[in-house]
Write a protein that holds these residues in place. Structure first.
Motif, PDB file in Angstrom:
ATOM      1  N   VAL A  99      -5.993 -23.830   2.019  1.00 42.04           N
ATOM      2  CA  VAL A  99      -6.857 -24.694   2.816  1.00 42.04           C
ATOM      3  C   VAL A  99      -7.720 -23.814   3.715  1.00 42.04           C
ATOM      4  CG1 VAL A  99      -6.961 -26.475   4.599  1.00 42.04           C
ATOM      5  CG2 VAL A  99      -5.254 -26.641   2.768  1.00 42.04           C
ATOM      6  N   ARG A 100      -9.018 -23.941   3.550  1.00 40.25           N
ATOM      7  CA  ARG A 100      -9.951 -23.229   4.419  1.00 40.25           C
ATOM      8  C   ARG A 100     -10.235 -24.030   5.679  1.00 40.25           C
ATOM      9  NH1 ARG A 100     -15.346 -20.914   1.790  1.00 40.25           N
ATOM     10  NH2 ARG A 100     -13.888 -19.259   1.205  1.00 40.25           N
ATOM     11  N   ARG A 101     -10.383 -25.341   5.517  1.00 37.09           N
ATOM     12  CA  ARG A 101     -10.702 -26.180   6.680  1.00 37.09           C
ATOM     13  C   ARG A 101     -10.291 -27.613   6.393  1.00 37.09           C
ATOM     14  NH1 ARG A 101     -15.505 -28.906   8.927  1.00 37.09           N
ATOM     15  NH2 ARG A 101     -16.575 -28.606   6.939  1.00 37.09           N
ATOM     16  N   TRP A 102      -9.597 -28.219   7.370  1.00 40.76           N
ATOM     17  CA  TRP A 102      -9.269 -29.632   7.263  1.00 40.76           C
ATOM     18  C   TRP A 102     -10.455 -30.465   7.703  1.00 40.76           C
ATOM     19  CZ3 TRP A 102      -5.357 -31.574   4.672  1.00 40.76           C
ATOM     20  CH2 TRP A 102      -4.244 -30.749   4.424  1.00 40.76           C
ATOM     21  N   LEU A 103     -10.744 -31.525   6.955  1.00 40.03           N
ATOM     22  CA  LEU A 103     -11.823 -32.440   7.276  1.00 40.03           C
ATOM     23  C   LEU A 103     -11.244 -33.693   7.914  1.00 40.03           C
ATOM     24  CD1 LEU A 103     -13.835 -32.048   3.940  1.00 40.03           C
ATOM     25  CD2 LEU A 103     -14.125 -30.783   6.084  1.00 40.03           C
ATOM     26  N   ASP A 104     -12.124 -34.611   8.280  1.00 39.90           N
ATOM     27  CA  ASP A 104     -11.671 -35.854   8.888  1.00 39.90           C
ATOM     28  C   ASP A 104     -10.821 -36.650   7.895  1.00 39.90           C
ATOM     29  OD1 ASP A 104     -12.241 -37.702  11.359  1.00 39.90           O
ATOM     30  OD2 ASP A 104     -12.445 -38.981   9.589  1.00 39.90           O
ATOM     31  N   ASP A 105      -9.827 -37.352   8.406  1.00 41.37           N
ATOM     32  CA  ASP A 105      -8.923 -38.130   7.549  1.00 41.37           C
ATOM     33  C   ASP A 105      -9.514 -39.458   7.077  1.00 41.37           C
ATOM     34  OD1 ASP A 105      -7.016 -36.194   7.673  1.00 41.37           O
ATOM     35  OD2 ASP A 105      -5.459 -37.441   8.585  1.00 41.37           O
ATOM     36  N   ASP A 106     -10.726 -39.755   7.463  1.00 45.57           N
ATOM     37  CA  ASP A 106     -11.357 -41.008   7.079  1.00 45.57           C
ATOM     38  C   ASP A 106     -12.175 -40.808   5.802  1.00 45.57           C
ATOM     39  OD1 ASP A 106     -12.316 -43.601   7.124  1.00 45.57           O
ATOM     40  OD2 ASP A 106     -13.862 -43.198   8.626  1.00 45.57           O
ATOM     41  N   PRO A 107     -11.893 -41.497   4.685  1.00 42.70           N
ATOM     42  CA  PRO A 107     -10.952 -42.628   4.567  1.00 42.70           C
ATOM     43  C   PRO A 107      -9.524 -42.199   4.233  1.00 42.70           C
ATOM     44  CG  PRO A 107     -12.174 -42.380   2.539  1.00 42.70           C
ATOM     45  CD  PRO A 107     -12.694 -41.321   3.474  1.00 42.70           C
ATOM     46  N   TYR A 108      -9.330 -40.898   3.868  1.00 38.92           N
ATOM     47  CA  TYR A 108      -8.007 -40.357   3.594  1.00 38.92           C
ATOM     48  C   TYR A 108      -8.076 -38.848   3.816  1.00 38.92           C
ATOM     49  CZ  TYR A 108     -10.571 -40.144  -0.855  1.00 38.92           C
ATOM     50  OH  TYR A 108     -11.538 -39.986  -1.805  1.00 38.92           O
ATOM     51  N   PRO A 109      -6.933 -38.170   3.938  1.00 34.24           N
ATOM     52  CA  PRO A 109      -6.965 -36.733   4.221  1.00 34.24           C
ATOM     53  C   PRO A 109      -7.741 -35.948   3.159  1.00 34.24           C
ATOM     54  CG  PRO A 109      -4.777 -37.596   4.618  1.00 34.24           C
ATOM     55  CD  PRO A 109      -5.551 -38.703   3.960  1.00 34.24           C
ATOM     56  N   ARG A 110      -8.576 -35.022   3.631  1.00 30.89           N
ATOM     57  CA  ARG A 110      -9.355 -34.162   2.750  1.00 30.89           C
ATOM     58  C   ARG A 110      -9.407 -32.768   3.365  1.00 30.89           C
ATOM     59  NH1 ARG A 110     -14.774 -35.976   3.261  1.00 30.89           N
ATOM     60  NH2 ARG A 110     -14.029 -36.584   5.324  1.00 30.89           N
ATOM     61  N   ALA A 111      -9.643 -31.797   2.515  1.00 31.14           N
ATOM     62  CA  ALA A 111      -9.739 -30.425   3.009  1.00 31.14           C
ATOM     63  C   ALA A 111     -10.679 -29.626   2.120  1.00 31.14           C
ATOM     64  CB  ALA A 111      -8.368 -29.749   3.044  1.00 31.14           C
ATOM     65  N   GLU A 112     -11.282 -28.606   2.700  1.00 24.17           N
ATOM     66  CA  GLU A 112     -12.002 -27.615   1.915  1.00 24.17           C
ATOM     67  C   GLU A 112     -10.985 -26.568   1.473  1.00 24.17           C
ATOM     68  OE1 GLU A 112     -15.192 -25.987   4.169  1.00 24.17           O
ATOM     69  OE2 GLU A 112     -16.342 -27.851   4.209  1.00 24.17           O
ATOM     70  N   VAL A 113     -10.876 -26.352   0.165  1.00 26.15           N
ATOM     71  CA  VAL A 113      -9.856 -25.453  -0.369  1.00 26.15           C
ATOM     72  C   VAL A 113     -10.493 -24.425  -1.292  1.00 26.15           C
ATOM     73  CG1 VAL A 113      -8.123 -27.292  -0.240  1.00 26.15           C
ATOM     74  CG2 VAL A 113      -9.309 -26.873  -2.401  1.00 26.15           C
ATOM     75  N   VAL A 114      -9.785 -23.310  -1.452  1.00 32.09           N
ATOM     76  CA  VAL A 114     -10.168 -22.281  -2.415  1.00 32.09           C
ATOM     77  C   VAL A 114      -8.948 -21.970  -3.270  1.00 32.09           C
ATOM     78  CG1 VAL A 114     -11.977 -21.242  -1.009  1.00 32.09           C
ATOM     79  CG2 VAL A 114      -9.622 -20.443  -0.764  1.00 32.09           C
ATOM     80  N   PRO A 115      -9.145 -21.564  -4.534  1.00 34.95           N
ATOM     81  CA  PRO A 115      -8.001 -21.182  -5.360  1.00 34.95           C
ATOM     82  C   PRO A 115      -7.235 -20.025  -4.728  1.00 34.95           C
ATOM     83  CG  PRO A 115      -9.983 -21.400  -6.691  1.00 34.95           C
ATOM     84  CD  PRO A 115     -10.422 -21.443  -5.258  1.00 34.95           C
ATOM     85  N   LEU A 116      -5.934 -20.071  -4.850  1.00 35.79           N
ATOM     86  CA  LEU A 116      -5.087 -18.986  -4.351  1.00 35.79           C
ATOM     87  C   LEU A 116      -4.629 -18.191  -5.563  1.00 35.79           C
ATOM     88  CD1 LEU A 116      -3.939 -17.790  -1.772  1.00 35.79           C
ATOM     89  CD2 LEU A 116      -1.954 -19.280  -2.019  1.00 35.79           C
ATOM     90  N   ASP A 117      -5.358 -17.121  -5.845  1.00 36.15           N
ATOM     91  CA  ASP A 117      -5.075 -16.330  -7.031  1.00 36.15           C
ATOM     92  C   ASP A 117      -3.717 -15.653  -6.934  1.00 36.15           C
ATOM     93  OD1 ASP A 117      -7.526 -16.971  -8.105  1.00 36.15           O
ATOM     94  OD2 ASP A 117      -8.523 -15.186  -7.329  1.00 36.15           O
ATOM     95  N   GLU A 118      -3.105 -15.455  -8.085  1.00 35.97           N
ATOM     96  CA  GLU A 118      -1.852 -14.713  -8.164  1.00 35.97           C
ATOM     97  C   GLU A 118      -2.131 -13.242  -7.881  1.00 35.97           C
ATOM     98  OE1 GLU A 118       2.384 -14.735  -9.196  1.00 35.97           O
ATOM     99  OE2 GLU A 118       0.921 -16.244  -8.637  1.00 35.97           O
ATOM    100  N   ALA A 119      -1.460 -12.675  -6.894  1.00 31.88           N
ATOM    101  CA  ALA A 119      -1.637 -11.254  -6.620  1.00 31.88           C
ATOM    102  C   ALA A 119      -1.149 -10.442  -7.811  1.00 31.88           C
ATOM    103  CB  ALA A 119      -0.874 -10.861  -5.354  1.00 31.88           C
ATOM    104  N   ALA A 120      -1.899  -9.412  -8.162  1.00 31.43           N
ATOM    105  CA  ALA A 120      -1.542  -8.594  -9.321  1.00 31.43           C
ATOM    106  C   ALA A 120      -0.285  -7.792  -9.026  1.00 31.43           C
ATOM    107  CB  ALA A 120      -2.690  -7.653  -9.677  1.00 31.43           C
ATOM    108  N   ASP A 121       0.737  -7.952  -9.880  1.00 32.22           N
ATOM    109  CA  ASP A 121       1.935  -7.130  -9.734  1.00 32.22           C
ATOM    110  C   ASP A 121       2.293  -6.463 -11.053  1.00 32.22           C
ATOM    111  OD1 ASP A 121       4.123 -10.046  -9.410  1.00 32.22           O
ATOM    112  OD2 ASP A 121       2.799  -9.414 -11.028  1.00 32.22           O
ATOM    113  N   GLU A 122       1.330  -6.451 -11.982  1.00 30.94           N
ATOM    114  CA  GLU A 122       1.503  -5.707 -13.214  1.00 30.94           C
ATOM    115  C   GLU A 122       0.330  -4.756 -13.391  1.00 30.94           C
ATOM    116  OE1 GLU A 122       2.474  -7.344 -16.930  1.00 30.94           O
ATOM    117  OE2 GLU A 122       3.702  -8.951 -16.134  1.00 30.94           O
ATOM    118  N   ALA A 123       0.602  -3.537 -13.846  1.00 33.74           N
ATOM    119  CA  ALA A 123      -0.465  -2.611 -14.144  1.00 33.74           C
ATOM    120  C   ALA A 123      -1.132  -3.016 -15.455  1.00 33.74           C
ATOM    121  CB  ALA A 123       0.088  -1.194 -14.262  1.00 33.74           C
TER     122      ALA A 123
END
Length: 225
Positions: A99-123
């Motif tokens: 979640v980058r930023r929560w928006l107003d809950d009207d008419p229901y909860p919303r948020a600005e989101v970005v994908p959370l990539d899997e951190a590389a743990d394999e070469a």
């Protein structure tokens, strides 16, 4: 470059709950609040996806809650609208988002989101360390399997009707989410697992949490080693 810099944000409907949804896990939902009925109607007319986020403080009903900032996108795979307007949903976890930023809950909860990539743990393949890293991941996965077997063995001594622990996927990342979704841990520990950036770290954390659970169960029921 961070996930926040690498991906543009999108606005997503959010469903705050008292439980954590992991990727690949199933989550049935009974939707009865008017604002979430409206949300379901909207997402059913779109991509059928919304975010599920753990409530940090507050209640699932009525709003005014405080939420964590790592969530999981849920996709509706089954739906039934009841005569009184409630919905019975079958959903599955798809991917993590930040979640980058929560928006107003009207008419229901919303948020600005970005994908959370899997951190590389394999070469990369061909790298001199790739084999060693794959072996490390496999070892971390096996430690979780062993820890889950220990918890299951105790649980079956208490209640023989219980089944054995399911077989985890061979892929360490998917296995970490599968194990987390069935591990007998509380929501705050589950949120810690969800927010952990890579499979190896998630598996290591789960192994510790499951070992603690085993110790607690032995003490609670007075069981020997």
């Amino acid at each position: 470059m961070s996930d926040r810099d690498a991906h543009p944000s999108v606005t997503m409907p959010m469903f705050p709950l008292g439980t954590v949804l992991f990727p690949f896990a199933l989550l049935p939902l009974h939707v009865f609040e008017p604002r979430y009925r409206l949300m379901v109607q909207h997402v059913m007319n779109g991509d059928r996806e919304f975010g599920v986020v753990l409530i940090e403080r507050g209640s699932e009903v009525g709003g005014g809650d405080t939420r964590f900032d790592v969530a999981t996108v849920a996709r509706i795979v089954q739906s039934s609208e009841l005569p009184d307007g409630r919905f019975a949903l079958g959903t599955v976890g798809i991917r993590r988002v930040q979640v980058r930023r929560w928006l107003d809950d009207d008419p229901y909860p919303r948020a600005e989101v970005v994908p959370l990539d899997e951190a590389a743990d394999e070469a990369p393949d061909g790298d001199a360390d790739s084999g060693a890293r794959r072996a490390t991941l496999a070892d971390a996965r096996q430690r979780v399997v062993t820890a889950m077997d220990a918890v299951t063995e105790i649980a079956r001594r208490v209640d023989p009707r219980l089944t054995e622990a399911p077989v985890l996927d061979a892929d360490p990342a998917r296995a970490s989410y599968e194990a987390a979704s069935i591990a007998p841990i509380g929501p705050l520990d589950a949120q810690r697992v969800l927010a952990t950036p890579d499979a190896k770290s998630r598996l290591e954390l789960l192994a510790v949490l499951l070992a603690d659970c085993t110790a607690d169960l032995r003490a609670r029921f007075g069981l020997d080693e």
